[in-house]
Design a protein around this motif. Structure first.
Motif, PDB file in Angstrom:
ATOM      1  N   ASP A 143       9.735  16.798  67.291  1.00 13.87           N
ATOM      2  CA  ASP A 143       9.732  16.589  68.740  1.00 13.87           C
ATOM      3  C   ASP A 143       9.970  15.126  69.089  1.00 13.87           C
ATOM      4  O   ASP A 143      10.342  14.816  70.230  1.00 13.87           O
ATOM      5  N   GLY A 144       9.742  14.231  68.140  1.00  8.03           N
ATOM      6  CA  GLY A 144       9.953  12.815  68.371  1.00  8.03           C
ATOM      7  C   GLY A 144      10.066  12.071  67.057  1.00  8.03           C
ATOM      8  O   GLY A 144       9.693  12.585  66.000  1.00  8.03           O
ATOM      9  N   ILE A 145      10.584  10.835  67.131  1.00  6.78           N
ATOM     10  CA  ILE A 145      10.798  10.014  65.944  1.00  6.78           C
ATOM     11  C   ILE A 145      10.080   8.684  66.120  1.00  6.78           C
ATOM     12  O   ILE A 145      10.283   8.000  67.137  1.00  6.78           O
ATOM     13  N   MET A 146       9.236   8.349  65.168  1.00  4.75           N
ATOM     14  CA  MET A 146       8.526   7.072  65.171  1.00  4.75           C
ATOM     15  C   MET A 146       9.166   6.158  64.134  1.00  4.75           C
ATOM     16  O   MET A 146       9.323   6.544  62.967  1.00  4.75           O
ATOM     17  N   LEU A 147       9.530   4.937  64.554  1.00  9.01           N
ATOM     18  CA  LEU A 147      10.098   3.928  63.657  1.00  9.01           C
ATOM     19  C   LEU A 147       9.006   2.912  63.359  1.00  9.01           C
ATOM     20  O   LEU A 147       8.512   2.240  64.264  1.00  9.01           O
ATOM     21  N   SER A 148       8.628   2.781  62.094  1.00  5.24           N
ATOM     22  CA  SER A 148       7.437   2.003  61.745  1.00  5.24           C
ATOM     23  C   SER A 148       7.726   0.510  61.615  1.00  5.24           C
ATOM     24  O   SER A 148       8.870   0.059  61.670  1.00  5.24           O
ATOM     25  N   ASN A 149       6.662  -0.220  61.404  1.00  4.96           N
ATOM     26  CA  ASN A 149       6.737  -1.633  61.015  1.00  4.96           C
ATOM     27  C   ASN A 149       7.268  -1.744  59.592  1.00  4.96           C
ATOM     28  O   ASN A 149       7.429  -0.747  58.888  1.00  4.96           O
ATOM     29  N   GLY A 150       7.497  -2.962  59.141  1.00  3.87           N
ATOM     30  CA  GLY A 150       7.961  -3.185  57.781  1.00  3.87           C
ATOM     31  C   GLY A 150       8.347  -4.635  57.570  1.00  3.87           C
ATOM     32  O   GLY A 150       8.334  -5.439  58.506  1.00  3.87           O
ATOM     33  N   PRO A 151       8.711  -5.008  56.343  1.00  3.01           N
ATOM     34  CA  PRO A 151       8.982  -6.405  56.006  1.00  3.01           C
ATOM     35  C   PRO A 151      10.454  -6.796  56.121  1.00  3.01           C
ATOM     36  O   PRO A 151      11.340  -5.938  56.179  1.00  3.01           O
ATOM     37  N   GLY A 152      10.698  -8.111  56.121  1.00  5.93           N
ATOM     38  CA  GLY A 152      12.033  -8.649  55.915  1.00  5.93           C
ATOM     39  C   GLY A 152      12.887  -8.835  57.149  1.00  5.93           C
ATOM     40  O   GLY A 152      12.469  -8.612  58.285  1.00  5.93           O
ATOM     41  N   ASP A 153      14.123  -9.261  56.883  1.00  2.00           N
ATOM     42  CA  ASP A 153      15.129  -9.510  57.911  1.00  2.00           C
ATOM     43  C   ASP A 153      15.712  -8.171  58.357  1.00  2.00           C
ATOM     44  O   ASP A 153      16.338  -7.469  57.565  1.00  2.00           O
ATOM     45  N   PRO A 154      15.557  -7.807  59.626  1.00  2.00           N
ATOM     46  CA  PRO A 154      16.036  -6.490  60.073  1.00  2.00           C
ATOM     47  C   PRO A 154      17.543  -6.315  59.898  1.00  2.00           C
ATOM     48  O   PRO A 154      18.016  -5.210  59.587  1.00  2.00           O
ATOM     49  N   ALA A 155      18.314  -7.381  60.070  1.00  3.15           N
ATOM     50  CA  ALA A 155      19.769  -7.272  60.025  1.00  3.15           C
ATOM     51  C   ALA A 155      20.297  -6.922  58.637  1.00  3.15           C
ATOM     52  O   ALA A 155      21.446  -6.481  58.500  1.00  3.15           O
ATOM     53  N   GLU A 156      19.486  -7.105  57.599  1.00  4.05           N
ATOM     54  CA  GLU A 156      19.930  -6.781  56.243  1.00  4.05           C
ATOM     55  C   GLU A 156      19.959  -5.274  55.980  1.00  4.05           C
ATOM     56  O   GLU A 156      20.580  -4.833  55.009  1.00  4.05           O
ATOM     57  N   ASN A 157      19.322  -4.481  56.842  1.00  2.00           N
ATOM     58  CA  ASN A 157      19.202  -3.041  56.630  1.00  2.00           C
ATOM     59  C   ASN A 157      20.389  -2.297  57.248  1.00  2.00           C
ATOM     60  O   ASN A 157      20.229  -1.484  58.162  1.00  2.00           O
ATOM     61  N   VAL A 158      21.578  -2.571  56.724  1.00  2.00           N
ATOM     62  CA  VAL A 158      22.818  -2.071  57.331  1.00  2.00           C
ATOM     63  C   VAL A 158      22.864  -0.546  57.362  1.00  2.00           C
ATOM     64  O   VAL A 158      23.179   0.060  58.401  1.00  2.00           O
ATOM     65  N   LYS A 159      22.558   0.105  56.254  1.00  2.00           N
ATOM     66  CA  LYS A 159      22.623   1.557  56.191  1.00  2.00           C
ATOM     67  C   LYS A 159      21.578   2.203  57.099  1.00  2.00           C
ATOM     68  O   LYS A 159      21.856   3.205  57.775  1.00  2.00           O
ATOM     69  N   ILE A 160      20.385   1.631  57.131  1.00  2.00           N
ATOM     70  CA  ILE A 160      19.327   2.155  57.997  1.00  2.00           C
ATOM     71  C   ILE A 160      19.739   2.073  59.459  1.00  2.00           C
ATOM     72  O   ILE A 160      19.513   3.008  60.247  1.00  2.00           O
ATOM     73  N   ILE A 161      20.379   0.971  59.836  1.00  2.00           N
ATOM     74  CA  ILE A 161      20.829   0.805  61.224  1.00  2.00           C
ATOM     75  C   ILE A 161      21.886   1.851  61.567  1.00  2.00           C
ATOM     76  O   ILE A 161      21.894   2.429  62.666  1.00  2.00           O
ATOM     77  N   GLU A 162      22.779   2.143  60.628  1.00  2.00           N
ATOM     78  CA  GLU A 162      23.787   3.186  60.851  1.00  2.00           C
ATOM     79  C   GLU A 162      23.116   4.547  61.021  1.00  2.00           C
ATOM     80  O   GLU A 162      23.521   5.351  61.870  1.00  2.00           O
ATOM     81  N   ASN A 163      22.084   4.819  60.218  1.00  2.00           N
ATOM     82  CA  ASN A 163      21.345   6.076  60.361  1.00  2.00           C
ATOM     83  C   ASN A 163      20.690   6.173  61.735  1.00  2.00           C
ATOM     84  O   ASN A 163      20.651   7.258  62.348  1.00  2.00           O
ATOM     85  N   LEU A 164      20.172   5.047  62.230  1.00  2.00           N
ATOM     86  CA  LEU A 164      19.533   5.051  63.547  1.00  2.00           C
ATOM     87  C   LEU A 164      20.517   5.387  64.657  1.00  2.00           C
ATOM     88  O   LEU A 164      20.142   6.021  65.654  1.00  2.00           O
ATOM     89  N   LYS A 165      21.743   4.979  64.504  1.00  2.00           N
ATOM     90  CA  LYS A 165      22.753   5.336  65.511  1.00  2.00           C
ATOM     91  C   LYS A 165      22.900   6.849  65.604  1.00  2.00           C
ATOM     92  O   LYS A 165      23.113   7.402  66.694  1.00  2.00           O
ATOM     93  N   ASP A 166      22.773   7.533  64.466  1.00  2.00           N
ATOM     94  CA  ASP A 166      22.808   8.999  64.475  1.00  2.00           C
ATOM     95  C   ASP A 166      21.537   9.577  65.099  1.00  2.00           C
ATOM     96  O   ASP A 166      21.591  10.579  65.812  1.00  2.00           O
ATOM     97  N   PHE A 167      20.387   8.936  64.830  1.00  2.00           N
ATOM     98  CA  PHE A 167      19.124   9.395  65.434  1.00  2.00           C
ATOM     99  C   PHE A 167      19.218   9.315  66.954  1.00  2.00           C
ATOM    100  O   PHE A 167      18.714  10.198  67.670  1.00  2.00           O
ATOM    101  N   ILE A 168      19.835   8.242  67.451  1.00  2.00           N
ATOM    102  CA  ILE A 168      19.968   8.047  68.894  1.00  2.00           C
ATOM    103  C   ILE A 168      20.749   9.208  69.514  1.00  2.00           C
ATOM    104  O   ILE A 168      20.374   9.756  70.559  1.00  2.00           O
ATOM    105  N   LYS A 169      21.834   9.612  68.864  1.00  2.00           N
ATOM    106  CA  LYS A 169      22.657  10.713  69.381  1.00  2.00           C
ATOM    107  C   LYS A 169      21.922  12.050  69.330  1.00  2.00           C
ATOM    108  O   LYS A 169      22.229  12.968  70.091  1.00  2.00           O
ATOM    109  N   TYR A 170      20.938  12.159  68.442  1.00  2.00           N
ATOM    110  CA  TYR A 170      20.179  13.404  68.284  1.00  2.00           C
ATOM    111  C   TYR A 170      19.400  13.749  69.550  1.00  2.00           C
ATOM    112  O   TYR A 170      19.175  14.916  69.859  1.00  2.00           O
TER     113      TYR A 170
END
Length: 372
Positions: free
Chosen positions: A223-250
């Motif tokens: 029913d919903g998606i929670m994106l958690s906290n975590g370590p490091g530079d966010p911009a380095e997570n290229v694949k994760i960011i691409e996955n989030l673009k699909d989550f947004i369309k969902y």
């Protein structure tokens, strides 16, 4: 590494060449990491077990640490993720009815190196003036090892921190007060109190690895998606960011915290940048612009969202930090998503912003009724 001796000397070496001499606690040896400071008077166990501190050597600005000991209930993950620990003093004989062992015993159990009886105020001033820097704690003879150690300090880099801390398989958790909300909690290094808050509000939760794809989300049908906290530079997570673009369309409601806040901003076309020394502690004043109220918040992050990078037709800034004006929250009305930089689950810390979890559950329930 070997075990603790009360009078064992230790040294903290910073990348600028500064050396601070003190005593060792926890394990002996040498450890290298990114030096950061946190300002909380309590909550040291939560700091020690927060995955967001992966690869970092943590300095506690409050002088006495460990006075209520360590217990199994306050763990924010299954283990400690820090690379080292710096305190002015630590309490050898804690007093609390939940206490099971002292902080030194915990450090040994977790194979972590600490240094105490150093001038933590002076070290904090160095970081505030020059910014976050690499450093090392060592119990080896500094006179003979410093040159080689300095080279290692300057070469140190935190690599793939989200992949290091995320779970490898799904985990299912069921609430005792079921409101029929099913949340997919994406684990970028989540704190256990995020899960506890969702369960308390009647949500059933499936904790998913950081690399979860949209196909896996569709199979789960949350029913919903929670994106958690975590370590490091966010911009380095290229694949994760691409996955989030699909989550947004969902199209399901999304709630992001800390790293999750930064990652969604990047997925929505925004930008992030590294802060000089970050926000770490439980005394950060944040203004909720929608409610025109100020809250004291718990925070732990070294990066922030560039507010001007969020297009006005995409999202709006909902929270700002009153100390430095940085972005603390964004709402994306068109995709039923909102995110905050601080920690509304706040364990340990103030819990005034817990209403954000209720805002998330309300969004999910409206979606079930076809009202989004």
């Amino acid at each position: 590494m070997s075990y603790y001796k009360r009078d064992k000397r230790a040294w903290l070496v910073l990348s600028d060449g500064s050396v601070f001499e003190g005593y060792n606690f926890g394990c002996e040896g040498t450890t290298i990491g990114e030096i950061v400071f946190t300002t909380g008077m309590t909550g040291y166990q939560e700091v020690l077990t927060d995955p967001s501190y992966y690869g970092q050597i943590v300095l506690q600005t409050y002088p006495l640490i460990g006075n209520y000991g360590i217990n199994s209930d306050d763990m924010e993950s299954e283990r400690s993720w820090i690379n080292g620990y710096i305190t002015k003093e630590w309490c050898e004989e804690p007093s609390n009815f939940r206490n099971t062992h002292n902080i030194n015993e915990f450090m040994i159990e977790q194979d972590k190196i600490g240094i105490w009886d150093v001038d933590t105020r002076a070290i904090t001033r160095v970081i505030r003036e020059h910014g976050t820097m690499n450093g090392a704690i060592t119990t080896e003879d500094i006179e003979t090892t410093k040159a080689a150690l300095m080279e290692k300090i300057r070469e140190f880099k935190i690599v793939d921190p989200v992949q290091a801390v995320t779970r490898k398989n799904k985990g299912w958790y069921y609430s005792q007060v079921n409101r029929a909300n099913h949340v997919a909690l994406i684990d970028y290094g989540y704190k256990h109190n995020i899960l506890r808050m969702l369960l308390r509000l009647g949500c059933n939760v499936t904790v998913m690895p950081a690399n979860t794809t949209i196909d896996e989300i569709r199979m789960l049908n949350p029913d919903g998606i929670m994106l958690s906290n975590g370590p490091g530079d966010p911009a380095e997570n290229v694949k994760i960011i691409e996955n989030l673009k699909d989550f947004i369309k969902y199209g399901k409601p999304i709630f992001g915290i800390c790293l999750g806040h930064q990652l969604l901003a990047l997925a929505m076309g925004g930008a992030t940048y590294k802060l000089k020394y970050g926000h770490r502690g439980m005394n950060q004043p944040v203004k909720d612009l929608t409610r025109d109220r100020v809250f004291i918040t718990s925070q732990n992050h070294g990066y922030a969202v560039v507010p001007e990078s969020i297009a006005k037709d995409v999202g709006k800034v909902t929270h700002i930090n009153l100390n430095d004006g940085t972005c603390e929250g964004v709402e994306y009305p068109a995709i039923h998503a909102f995110t905050v930089q601080f920690h509304p689950e706040a364990s340990a810390g103030p819990n005034d912003t817990g209403y954000l979890f209720e805002q998330f559950t309300d969004l999910m329930e409206r979606g079930q009724q076809g009202c989004l």
